[in-house]
Design a protein around this motif. Structure first.
Motif, short mmCIF file in Angstrom:
data_model
loop_
_atom_site.label_atom_id
_atom_site.label_comp_id
_atom_site.label_asym_id
_atom_site.label_seq_id
_atom_site.Cartn_x
_atom_site.Cartn_y
_atom_site.Cartn_z
N GLY B 285 -16.37 20.17 16.45
CA GLY B 285 -15.68 20.12 17.72
C GLY B 285 -14.97 18.80 17.97
N ARG B 286 -14.81 17.98 16.94
CA ARG B 286 -14.10 16.72 17.12
C ARG B 286 -12.63 16.88 16.73
N LEU B 287 -11.80 16.01 17.23
CA LEU B 287 -10.39 16.05 16.86
C LEU B 287 -10.27 15.76 15.36
N ARG B 288 -9.28 16.38 14.75
CA ARG B 288 -9.10 16.19 13.31
C ARG B 288 -8.54 14.80 13.00
N THR B 289 -9.03 14.22 11.93
CA THR B 289 -8.51 12.93 11.46
C THR B 289 -8.34 13.02 9.95
N ILE B 290 -7.68 11.99 9.41
CA ILE B 290 -7.63 11.87 7.94
C ILE B 290 -8.75 10.92 7.59
N ARG B 291 -9.62 11.31 6.65
CA ARG B 291 -10.77 10.43 6.37
C ARG B 291 -10.32 9.13 5.71
N GLY B 292 -11.12 8.10 5.88
CA GLY B 292 -10.78 6.81 5.31
C GLY B 292 -9.71 6.11 6.12
N SER B 293 -9.20 5.00 5.60
CA SER B 293 -8.10 4.31 6.28
C SER B 293 -7.07 3.88 5.23
N VAL B 294 -5.92 3.43 5.74
CA VAL B 294 -4.84 3.03 4.84
C VAL B 294 -5.33 1.84 4.00
N PRO B 295 -5.30 1.95 2.66
CA PRO B 295 -5.76 0.82 1.84
C PRO B 295 -4.83 -0.37 2.00
N GLY B 296 -5.34 -1.57 1.69
CA GLY B 296 -4.49 -2.76 1.72
C GLY B 296 -3.50 -2.72 0.58
N HIS B 297 -2.50 -3.64 0.66
CA HIS B 297 -1.51 -3.69 -0.41
C HIS B 297 -2.18 -3.94 -1.75
N GLY B 298 -1.76 -3.20 -2.77
CA GLY B 298 -2.33 -3.38 -4.10
C GLY B 298 -3.62 -2.62 -4.29
N ARG B 299 -4.08 -1.91 -3.25
CA ARG B 299 -5.34 -1.15 -3.38
C ARG B 299 -5.09 0.35 -3.41
N TYR B 300 -3.85 0.75 -3.45
CA TYR B 300 -3.56 2.17 -3.51
C TYR B 300 -3.95 2.69 -4.89
N PRO B 301 -4.43 3.95 -4.96
CA PRO B 301 -4.82 4.50 -6.27
C PRO B 301 -3.61 4.64 -7.19
N VAL B 302 -3.87 4.59 -8.47
CA VAL B 302 -2.83 4.84 -9.47
C VAL B 302 -2.51 6.33 -9.42
N GLY B 303 -1.24 6.67 -9.65
CA GLY B 303 -0.84 8.07 -9.57
C GLY B 303 -0.42 8.40 -8.17
#
Lengths: 317, 346
Positions: B285-303
């Motif tokens: 019953g909670r509002l939908r969110t995207i799990r986690g948070s935006v990674p810092g620069h250089g921490r985005y996954p490869v691909g």
């Protein structure tokens, strides 16, 4: 605006009244009877008592203060205990000399600091900017009298381009006046300029990060034009504050430099008066210095009003 | 806020890109890098005259950097690559000289920034700040004409008593009034392209609709192209007909507003749309969110940049997903797209 002006003027007058009382009280609590000090240890008690009556030193302190202060307002500084001469004209004469020195030094400081500080800020990532910052850092660390001695050694003793010391009134011999003024003004101005350069640099750096500079760039102004048209006036606000403080420092700092260059300014008058225990002259000169500092601060506040419209008009709608 | 009714069908996604003279703005493989990280990668987009395009994404997704790179106004520590062509400009804006860029900015392309409270010079009268942009580019004959034109522009953006506003200093105006002044400056020289970076985010909700309406009317009257940056889907839906979704410095999906909002294909867009509605909730019953948070620069996954926050991610996502779609303006980059017509309640 008018209200602000009235308030500020009122504040100046109150500060003057309070500081005159403080100066008087300070001189009054100093150990030693001015009359005995003036006449010397061998003077008879009768002679001392006569002098105390003559100068009104036997009256209650409050009466003496009111008397001194009311005469001050009419610019009557009384007569010296030592030379028996009128103090007013003498002080005025010396004050003019100091004022020349201080104002010219300040001009030198501003002329050096504004372009250099701006350059150091705009080029803060390049070698040039770093060099300017480093040199100004060294300048800050040098006392003015040391700079004075160094300048005399190079330009007066070694190169013999300029006289080592002395003072000629501008009315007597303008060329000589300028020659003798250059070295002392340069020693005071260079050091103050180094300090000011650092403040100009940080003020311009702050302004360069402001959104309105980016807006100006987005309008099609080149970086230099954006800084000149939109940045400098805003950067002037903190710089003017420092300028006011520096002018006050210079008035006091001139005492030492006047000694180094044998200039008959307010500083040497003060030192002479201290040496001969001419307490009334000390009191008057200190009061005049306090007055000068307060008036400078007052003028700085008026300058704020001219620069920053946010202070002029009422509250934010 | 209501959706614009004039773009009902999603059948013609290319809309007015192919008007006479080609697109107003053509961005190809735009990249922004700092000394250590790549902050924006491979952004391509086109905007035609009279077209209003949105750029959506969370904070840190590279929206503002993209806009600043288009204007050549990146901070000096950042470098742009790729190509930005603007109709009417002879040079590629990426790598153009400061002299050329200064001539283009404020004349062919203008920008409205997010923060109206600090965007204007506090020590200069508002009218002079508007007049300046015309005097700099010599689009008026002289000071008097510029002053008169400034008052007219201030009236255009709906400021009451424009002559009095022209004489005022910025601190005497409210945030909404200041943003209208900034808009007047941006529109003064009838630019071919207007870029708005979150122009209403700092404003009261009551003023937002007004400013959005002024932006839309301003560009429509001039047949100008609009690049509208926002994190607010509702605002973008009000103003724009096409939209690009950015995440982690790359465009993950693009297409007509209706299609993106009702049938997103990329898993990030799906999450963003789900998170922006208060009508559906999750099992608790909670509002939908995207799990986690935006990674810092250089921490985005490869691909795929979204892989570490994506519920549909598999080992295939370790490879950068290719762009699937008919053009840079319509498509998505996802290995496991939401099946078309399903996945999200329309």
């Amino acid at each position: 605006m008018t209200l602000r002006l009235l308030l500020r003027t009122g504040a100046l007058l109150v500060s003057l009244a309070v500081s005159s009382a403080a100066v008087f009280a300070f001189m009054a609590v100093l150990p030693g009877d001015p009359a005995r000090v003036a006449l010397g240890v061998n003077a008879s008690d009768a002679a001392v008592a006569a002098m105390r009556t003559q100068y009104g030193l036997d009256r209650p302190l409050l009466t003496q203060y009111v008397d001194w202060a009311t005469h001050l307002v009419r610019f009557d500084l009384g007569t010296s205990y030592v030379s028996k001469a009128e103090i007013g004209p003498q002080v005025l004469d010396r004050f003019q000399v100091s004022l020349w020195l201080v104002v010219v030094s300040m001009l030198i400081a501003v002329i050096v600091a504004v372009p250099l500080g701006t350059l150091a800020a705009v080029r803060h990532r390049s070698a040039l900017g770093v060099v300017v910052t480093a040199v100004s850092q060294v300048g800050v660390a040098i006392p003015a009298f040391l700079a004075g001695i160094a300048l005399v050694t190079v330009f007066a003793v070694m190169l013999r381009w300029l006289p080592a010391n002395g003072w000629t009134p501008p009315s007597a011999d303008p060329a000589m006046f300028v020659k003798q003024l250059i070295l002392p003004a340069l020693s005071l101005g260079a050091v103050q300029g180094a300090v000011l350069t650092r403040y100009v640099r940080s003020a311009v750096l702050d302004v360069l990060r402001e959104d309105y500079i980016r807006t100006a760039r987005a309008k099609g102004l080149t970086p230099v034009r954006a800084l000149v048209r939109h940045g400098l006036r805003n950067a002037a606000i903190p710089v003017v504050t420092v300028l006011g403080l520096q002018l006050a420092t210079l008035l006091i700092g001139a005492v030492v430099i006047e000694r180094v260059f044998v200039i008959p300014g307010l500083g040497s008058l003060l030192l002479d008066a201290v040496r001969t225990r001419d307490l009334i002259v000390v009191q008057d000169v200190v009061m005049l210095l306090v007055l000068a500092v307060l008036v400078v601060n007052y003028l700085v506040d008026l300058l704020y009003l001219a620069i920053d419209p946010r202070l002029r008009t009422g509250e934010v709608r | 806020m209501s959706r614009p009714s004039d773009s009902a069908g999603s059948g013609d996604p290319t809309d007015s890109v192919d008007t006479v003279g080609g697109p107003v703005l053509s961005v190809e493989r735009l990249g922004v890098t700092s000394s250590r990280y790549s902050l924006v990668e491979n952004v391509s987009l086109q905007i035609g005259a009279g077209e209003r395009v949105g750029l959506i994404g969370e904070s840190g997704s590279g929206k503002t950097l993209t806009a600043l790179a288009i204007l050549g106004l990146l901070p000096e520590t950042l470098r742009a690559s790729g190509s930005v062509r603007l109709r009417g400009a002879d040079v590629d804006l990426v790598g153009a000289s400061e002299h050329d860029l200064a001539d283009i900015r404020g004349r062919l392309v203008s920008m409205v920034f997010q923060e109206p409270m600090t965007a204007l010079n506090p020590t200069m009268r508002v009218g002079r700040q508007v007049a300046e942009v015309m005097l700099v580019h010599e689009t008026v004959a002289g000071r008097q004409e510029a002053d008169a034109a400034a008052v007219a522009l201030l009236a255009d953006v709906g400021l009451p008593e424009p002559a009095a506003v022209a004489r005022a200093y910025p601190h005497q105006l409210s945030g909404g009034q200041r943003q209208r002044v900034v808009l007047a400056i941006a529109l003064a020289n009838n630019p071919a392209l207007l870029i708005c970076d979150e122009p209403t985010t700092a404003l009261d909700v009551t003023v937002q609709a007004l400013v959005l309406d002024l932006v839309t009317r301003g560009v429509t009257a001039r047949d100008a192209a609009l690049l509208f940056i926002s994190h607010d889907l509702a605002v973008v839906a009000t103003v724009c007909r096409r939209v690009l979704v950015m995440y982690g410095g790359v465009v993950v999906e693009a297409g007509p507003v209706e299609q993106i909002l009702t049938a997103p294909r990329h898993r990030y867009t799906e999450g963003l749309v789900a998170a922006s509605t208060i009508e559906t909730t999750d099992a608790q019953g909670r509002l939908r969110t995207i799990r986690g948070s935006v990674p810092g620069h250089g921490r985005y996954p490869v691909g795929c940049v979204f892989a570490n926050r994506c519920d549909a991610a598999t080992s295939a996502c370790e490879v950068e997903p290719p762009w699937v779609g008919e053009s840079v303006d319509v498509g998505y980059a996802c290995h496991h797209p939401v099946s078309s017509g399903g996945g999200v309640d329309a």
